[in-house]
Design a protein around this motif. Structure first.
Motif, PDB file in Angstrom:
ATOM      1  N   ASN A  38       0.853  -1.189   0.000  1.00 26.50           N
ATOM      2  CA  ASN A  38       0.000   0.000   0.000  1.00 26.50           C
ATOM      3  C   ASN A  38       0.889   1.239   0.000  1.00 26.50           C
ATOM      4  O   ASN A  38       1.672   1.428   0.924  1.00 26.50           O
ATOM      5  CB  ASN A  38      -0.891  -0.019   1.251  1.00 26.50           C
ATOM      6  CG  ASN A  38      -1.851   1.153   1.291  1.00 26.50           C
ATOM      7  OD1 ASN A  38      -1.765   2.052   0.465  1.00 26.50           O
ATOM      8  ND2 ASN A  38      -2.752   1.131   2.244  1.00 26.50           N
ATOM      9  N   PHE A  40       0.300   4.163   0.729  1.00 20.59           N
ATOM     10  CA  PHE A  40       0.006   5.101   1.805  1.00 20.59           C
ATOM     11  C   PHE A  40       0.199   4.488   3.183  1.00 20.59           C
ATOM     12  O   PHE A  40      -0.015   5.133   4.179  1.00 20.59           O
ATOM     13  CB  PHE A  40      -1.423   5.618   1.664  1.00 20.59           C
ATOM     14  CG  PHE A  40      -1.702   6.139   0.289  1.00 20.59           C
ATOM     15  CD1 PHE A  40      -0.986   7.192  -0.220  1.00 20.59           C
ATOM     16  CD2 PHE A  40      -2.644   5.534  -0.517  1.00 20.59           C
ATOM     17  CE1 PHE A  40      -1.209   7.659  -1.498  1.00 20.59           C
ATOM     18  CE2 PHE A  40      -2.882   6.000  -1.790  1.00 20.59           C
ATOM     19  CZ  PHE A  40      -2.160   7.070  -2.282  1.00 20.59           C
ATOM     20  N   ASP A  43       2.333   6.042   6.526  1.00 23.34           N
ATOM     21  CA  ASP A  43       2.501   7.482   6.409  1.00 23.34           C
ATOM     22  C   ASP A  43       1.781   8.240   7.504  1.00 23.34           C
ATOM     23  O   ASP A  43       1.712   9.458   7.477  1.00 23.34           O
ATOM     24  CB  ASP A  43       1.985   7.973   5.043  1.00 23.34           C
ATOM     25  CG  ASP A  43       3.012   7.748   3.953  1.00 23.34           C
ATOM     26  OD1 ASP A  43       4.147   7.389   4.285  1.00 23.34           O
ATOM     27  OD2 ASP A  43       2.656   7.917   2.784  1.00 23.34           O
ATOM     28  N   ASN A  45      -1.369   8.531   7.998  1.00 22.62           N
ATOM     29  CA  ASN A  45      -2.469   9.283   7.395  1.00 22.62           C
ATOM     30  C   ASN A  45      -3.811   8.614   7.666  1.00 22.62           C
ATOM     31  O   ASN A  45      -4.698   8.646   6.829  1.00 22.62           O
ATOM     32  CB  ASN A  45      -2.256   9.404   5.882  1.00 22.62           C
ATOM     33  CG  ASN A  45      -1.192  10.410   5.544  1.00 22.62           C
ATOM     34  OD1 ASN A  45      -1.160  11.494   6.098  1.00 22.62           O
ATOM     35  ND2 ASN A  45      -0.289  10.044   4.664  1.00 22.62           N
ATOM     36  N   GLU A  46      -3.948   8.006   8.838  1.00 16.91           N
ATOM     37  CA  GLU A  46      -5.179   7.289   9.129  1.00 16.91           C
ATOM     38  C   GLU A  46      -6.398   8.214   9.100  1.00 16.91           C
ATOM     39  O   GLU A  46      -7.490   7.794   8.768  1.00 16.91           O
ATOM     40  CB  GLU A  46      -5.092   6.604  10.501  1.00 16.91           C
ATOM     41  CG  GLU A  46      -4.139   5.440  10.558  1.00 16.91           C
ATOM     42  CD  GLU A  46      -2.680   5.860  10.735  1.00 16.91           C
ATOM     43  OE1 GLU A  46      -2.431   6.997  11.190  1.00 16.91           O
ATOM     44  OE2 GLU A  46      -1.803   5.059  10.403  1.00 16.91           O
ATOM     45  N   SER A  50      -7.223   8.108   1.585  1.00 18.68           N
ATOM     46  CA  SER A  50      -6.111   7.802   0.679  1.00 18.68           C
ATOM     47  C   SER A  50      -6.149   8.646  -0.587  1.00 18.68           C
ATOM     48  O   SER A  50      -5.117   9.065  -1.096  1.00 18.68           O
ATOM     49  CB  SER A  50      -6.135   6.319   0.302  1.00 18.68           C
ATOM     50  OG  SER A  50      -5.889   5.530   1.419  1.00 18.68           O
ATOM     51  N   TYR A  51      -7.360   8.917  -1.101  1.00 18.50           N
ATOM     52  CA  TYR A  51      -7.414   9.692  -2.349  1.00 18.50           C
ATOM     53  C   TYR A  51      -6.979  11.128  -2.128  1.00 18.50           C
ATOM     54  O   TYR A  51      -6.448  11.768  -3.034  1.00 18.50           O
ATOM     55  CB  TYR A  51      -8.803   9.609  -2.990  1.00 18.50           C
ATOM     56  CG  TYR A  51      -9.901  10.363  -2.291  1.00 18.50           C
ATOM     57  CD1 TYR A  51     -10.242  11.652  -2.673  1.00 18.50           C
ATOM     58  CD2 TYR A  51     -10.620   9.780  -1.245  1.00 18.50           C
ATOM     59  CE1 TYR A  51     -11.251  12.346  -2.049  1.00 18.50           C
ATOM     60  CE2 TYR A  51     -11.635  10.467  -0.617  1.00 18.50           C
ATOM     61  CZ  TYR A  51     -11.951  11.745  -1.007  1.00 18.50           C
ATOM     62  OH  TYR A  51     -12.954  12.429  -0.386  1.00 18.50           O
ATOM     63  N   VAL A  53      -4.555  11.950   0.005  1.00 21.51           N
ATOM     64  CA  VAL A  53      -3.099  11.819   0.031  1.00 21.51           C
ATOM     65  C   VAL A  53      -2.568  11.696  -1.400  1.00 21.51           C
ATOM     66  O   VAL A  53      -1.561  12.310  -1.757  1.00 21.51           O
ATOM     67  CB  VAL A  53      -2.672  10.599   0.881  1.00 21.51           C
ATOM     68  CG1 VAL A  53      -1.155  10.441   0.863  1.00 21.51           C
ATOM     69  CG2 VAL A  53      -3.168  10.739   2.309  1.00 21.51           C
ATOM     70  N   ALA A  54      -3.269  10.935  -2.231  1.00 21.04           N
ATOM     71  CA  ALA A  54      -2.862  10.790  -3.640  1.00 21.04           C
ATOM     72  C   ALA A  54      -2.923  12.137  -4.354  1.00 21.04           C
ATOM     73  O   ALA A  54      -2.034  12.464  -5.154  1.00 21.04           O
ATOM     74  CB  ALA A  54      -3.747   9.766  -4.337  1.00 21.04           C
TER      75      ALA A  54
END
Length: 202
Positions: A38, A40, A43, A45-46, A50-51, A53-54
């Protein structure tokens, strides 16, 4: 009466059941690989989808491309785009830089940065947009009241999602909206304004 036997011939290939099992195994392997690798994961970033972060990573890559164009321009001309003495017509007015090593807003130098990069052949277009937002580059003194947060050349991307700005700051700086090389603050209309200090070698 004659009796004939028809010999059944099996042609090479796969039955539908065999194909379904094969596709199922490939799908399971792909999903398990996505969980293991994964991009992410780890990182911290819980709390950020995820999108988002992307999208922050996309913004970082787009700004990195602009930095490369700037470095190429500086190598070719020895000064900053916008600040150079090269006259360029932008929105019906002629803009000439004053050569003080600052891309200033007051005299219109910031409006000539990307057209000048394009005209010199180091950029593919005369403007910079990231995720449908205009990118600016200018000399700024960023303040919070009387406190100075940063001084220098900053890329400014206005009106982006607050979680994307936070993900950008967390991944590429110090995870604090008012310190470091990445700053962001809520703007008057929508979202937040993201400020990234220009450091060509960072």
């Amino acid at each position: 009466m004659f009796q004939t036997r028809i010999k059944s011939i099996r042609l090479p290939g796969y039955s539908q059941a065999e194909l379904l099992v094969g596709f199922g195994l490939v799908a399971l392997l792909t999903l398990s690989l996505l969980v293991i690798v994964n991009p992410f994961a780890g990182d911290d970033n819980e709390d950020i989808p995820s999108y988002r972060v992307a999208n922050a990573m996309y913004i970082y890559n787009a700004i990195s491309r602009q930095k490369v164009a700037l470095m190429n321009y500086i190598d070719m001309h020895g000064d900053l785009p916008g600040d150079s003495a090269l006259p360029i017509m932008v929105d019906g007015r002629m803009i000439v830089g004053n050569g003080n090593q600052k891309i200033e807003t007051e005299n219109g130098e910031k409006d000539k940065v990307f057209p000048e990069l394009f005209q010199s052949g180091v950029a593919s277009q005369g403007y910079a947009r990231i995720r449908s937002r205009d990118l600016e580059l200018a000399w700024m003194v960023l303040k919070d009241g009387e406190k100075i947060l940063g001084t220098g050349h900053f890329f400014k991307l206005s009106g982006i999602n607050a979680l994307e700005a936070r993900a950008y700051d967390r991944k590429y700086d110090d995870d604090s909206s008012d310190t470091g090389h990445v700053l962001y603050a809520r703007n008057k209309t929508e979202g937040v304004d993201l400020f990234i200090k220009l450091d060509l070698y960072r």
